[in-house]
Design an enzyme around this catalytic site. Sequence first.
Site, PDB file in Angstrom:
ATOM      1  N   GLU A  77       0.845  -1.193   0.000  1.00  0.00           N
ATOM      2  CA  GLU A  77       0.000   0.000   0.000  1.00  0.00           C
ATOM      3  C   GLU A  77       0.877   1.238   0.000  1.00  0.00           C
ATOM      4  O   GLU A  77       2.109   1.156   0.020  1.00  0.00           O
ATOM      5  CB  GLU A  77      -0.957  -0.020   1.197  1.00  0.00           C
ATOM      6  CG  GLU A  77      -1.970  -1.155   1.134  1.00  0.00           C
ATOM      7  CD  GLU A  77      -2.938  -1.175   2.299  1.00  0.00           C
ATOM      8  OE1 GLU A  77      -2.782  -0.334   3.206  1.00  0.00           O
ATOM      9  OE2 GLU A  77      -3.840  -2.014   2.312  1.00  0.00           O
TER      10      GLU A  77
ATOM     11  N   HIS B  71      -8.544  10.062   3.209  1.00  0.00           N
ATOM     12  CA  HIS B  71      -8.262   8.929   2.332  1.00  0.00           C
ATOM     13  C   HIS B  71      -8.499   9.368   0.890  1.00  0.00           C
ATOM     14  O   HIS B  71      -9.530   9.968   0.580  1.00  0.00           O
ATOM     15  CB  HIS B  71      -9.162   7.739   2.675  1.00  0.00           C
ATOM     16  CG  HIS B  71      -8.674   6.442   2.116  1.00  0.00           C
ATOM     17  ND1 HIS B  71      -8.739   6.141   0.772  1.00  0.00           N
ATOM     18  CD2 HIS B  71      -8.084   5.377   2.716  1.00  0.00           C
ATOM     19  CE1 HIS B  71      -8.219   4.947   0.571  1.00  0.00           C
ATOM     20  NE2 HIS B  71      -7.812   4.460   1.734  1.00  0.00           N
TER      21      HIS B  71
ATOM     22  N   ARG C  15      -0.651   9.243   1.589  1.00  0.00           N
ATOM     23  CA  ARG C  15      -2.064   9.606   1.420  1.00  0.00           C
ATOM     24  C   ARG C  15      -2.302  11.105   1.345  1.00  0.00           C
ATOM     25  O   ARG C  15      -3.180  11.559   0.621  1.00  0.00           O
ATOM     26  CB  ARG C  15      -2.890   9.002   2.559  1.00  0.00           C
ATOM     27  CG  ARG C  15      -3.061   7.508   2.436  1.00  0.00           C
ATOM     28  CD  ARG C  15      -3.789   6.912   3.615  1.00  0.00           C
ATOM     29  NE  ARG C  15      -4.048   5.496   3.409  1.00  0.00           N
ATOM     30  CZ  ARG C  15      -4.579   4.698   4.324  1.00  0.00           C
ATOM     31  NH1 ARG C  15      -4.907   5.183   5.511  1.00  0.00           N
ATOM     32  NH2 ARG C  15      -4.787   3.424   4.057  1.00  0.00           N
TER      33      ARG C  15
ATOM     34  N   HIS D 137     -10.605  10.373   6.920  1.00  0.00           N
ATOM     35  CA  HIS D 137     -10.409   8.956   7.189  1.00  0.00           C
ATOM     36  C   HIS D 137      -9.885   8.669   8.591  1.00  0.00           C
ATOM     37  O   HIS D 137     -10.377   7.772   9.262  1.00  0.00           O
ATOM     38  CB  HIS D 137      -9.432   8.396   6.153  1.00  0.00           C
ATOM     39  CG  HIS D 137      -9.240   6.916   6.217  1.00  0.00           C
ATOM     40  ND1 HIS D 137     -10.299   6.025   6.156  1.00  0.00           N
ATOM     41  CD2 HIS D 137      -8.111   6.155   6.336  1.00  0.00           C
ATOM     42  CE1 HIS D 137      -9.827   4.784   6.222  1.00  0.00           C
ATOM     43  NE2 HIS D 137      -8.517   4.834   6.344  1.00  0.00           N
TER      44      HIS D 137
ATOM     45  N   ARG E 173      -0.540   9.075   8.935  1.00  0.00           N
ATOM     46  CA  ARG E 173      -0.451   7.642   9.240  1.00  0.00           C
ATOM     47  C   ARG E 173      -0.053   6.823   8.022  1.00  0.00           C
ATOM     48  O   ARG E 173      -0.594   6.998   6.927  1.00  0.00           O
ATOM     49  CB  ARG E 173      -1.797   7.127   9.769  1.00  0.00           C
ATOM     50  CG  ARG E 173      -1.807   5.616  10.004  1.00  0.00           C
ATOM     51  CD  ARG E 173      -3.069   5.165  10.689  1.00  0.00           C
ATOM     52  NE  ARG E 173      -4.262   5.325   9.893  1.00  0.00           N
ATOM     53  CZ  ARG E 173      -4.683   4.439   8.986  1.00  0.00           C
ATOM     54  NH1 ARG E 173      -3.974   3.358   8.717  1.00  0.00           N
ATOM     55  NH2 ARG E 173      -5.822   4.636   8.344  1.00  0.00           N
TER      56      ARG E 173
END
Length: 516
Positions: free
Chosen positions: A111, A225, A271, A328, A363
């Site tokens: 990811e 997100h 992100r 998110h 994060r």
Amino acid sequence: MPQTDVIIIGSGLAALSVAYHLRHKHVKLITKSTWSESNSMLAQGGIAAAVAQNDSWKNHFEDTITAGCDHNNVKNVKYLVQEGPTELNEWIQRGVKFDCDQNGRLLLGKEGAHSHHRIIHAGGDATGKELTSFLFNQTKSYVQIIENEIAIDLIMDQNQCQGVYTKNKQGEVKSYISSHVIIASGGCGAVYGQTSNADVITGDGIAMAFRAGAELSDMEFVQFHPTMLYISGKCVGLISEAVRGEGATLITQNGDAFMHNIHYQGDLAPRDIVSRTIFEKMEKGNEVFLDITAIKNFSTRFPTISALCKQNGIDIASGKIPVAPGMHFLMGGIKTNENGETTIQNLFAVGEAACTGVHGANRLASNSLLEGLVFGKRIANYLSTLSNEQPDLRKESNQIKQLKEKPDLPTKKQIQEIMTTYVGILRSKTGLLYAINWFEKYREYISIQIFNVKDFTINEIEIINMLTNGWIIAMSALKRTESRGGHYRIDYPKRNDLTWQGKQVIITNSEMVMEV
């Protein structure tokens, strides 16, 4: 008043992780809806852990620090990534079924911002649901689970937490006394209109801690997100980052792939970068899609996402899924040390409600479920070393503040519009000051020490908690005069590394005396 050893507020993975490891204690778990309605149950991604032969905890550590823009608590990050493989193996031994290949080897995904394939999944894109359900079934026999009661405020004596007040759907107010209280109620996604969070995530635990005097940290760092399913101007569900990890590409309506021109990691950039890029594309009138044509057997690999698309009239056979960013994850929260202790005696926090510093300013994907498991166990182990001395109820000193009159409250939608417009992906001093001044029209609600709960409905209490979180995020964002991770100031577009010294922005109830 019922007395117990430990009260846990919340029912997500972090809450259940603590409960699982406290089977020798008398534990009550209180949740405002049902145990299954949490962000953990919605988590499509997986658990990040350095279990591959060509990977190491040091690689995972470096990726976490890089994604977090060097704002992380280094000690806690090390603990998280070093414990990751052991934590994962322990849950496998307990019976959790993670996705494996035909030879029984774990399937490892990749990811955003990860340098290696290290994302472990369960049930394809239903990892959160599989894990949370497993822990619930393991703990329900020895933990008292109280559903459909919202925690209203903490019972305090000076700087010591003695328990919690709750209110049920019938309007009844209850008091629960406990040696220790753990807030595991999640973040505050509902303060934004477009969010991947469950509707019940209105920041109740964070607001309660703030009213009681606990320090909050890094609340300006809000992760959006990049890819939520976007239908008719509204985000209706999450499209996991694992989709891009499997080869999906972000494109405009003209078929132009754009992320490779923005960041060396392309579609798997951190992100915050991907979200800002999509946001700016849409601000210029573009539509953005995920091109999934490169992924074979998409509906098998991503059954939850496929069902979500079908439910909303999107034919995945077309190869394109319309997406937009949505709120998110909250990197900040109630400030804790490595054992989950807050600045209030006997009050702990874990999961997204807590700020351990492991996520820094942004994060790293799939570190949140890992954090819930690892720090949930750590808090439980620490509590096992403490005595269960019951509070002296004669010392209970909460004074219910009587409001002279009950002013009109805004609607949830009004709060969400203010946050999305002025405290969203792109921020400025002018916009933040406008938001702060708007919130401070309701200053008395934000600073109130304890509710006169008989005067407020559950919906009104949620609105007050949303006002509180919104004001705190806006104030924190105003104080940080740089752009870093999930906090982006268009008036300070670059990181000011020469003056920044890694300091956290701390907000406490005393801030309410400040004039902005």
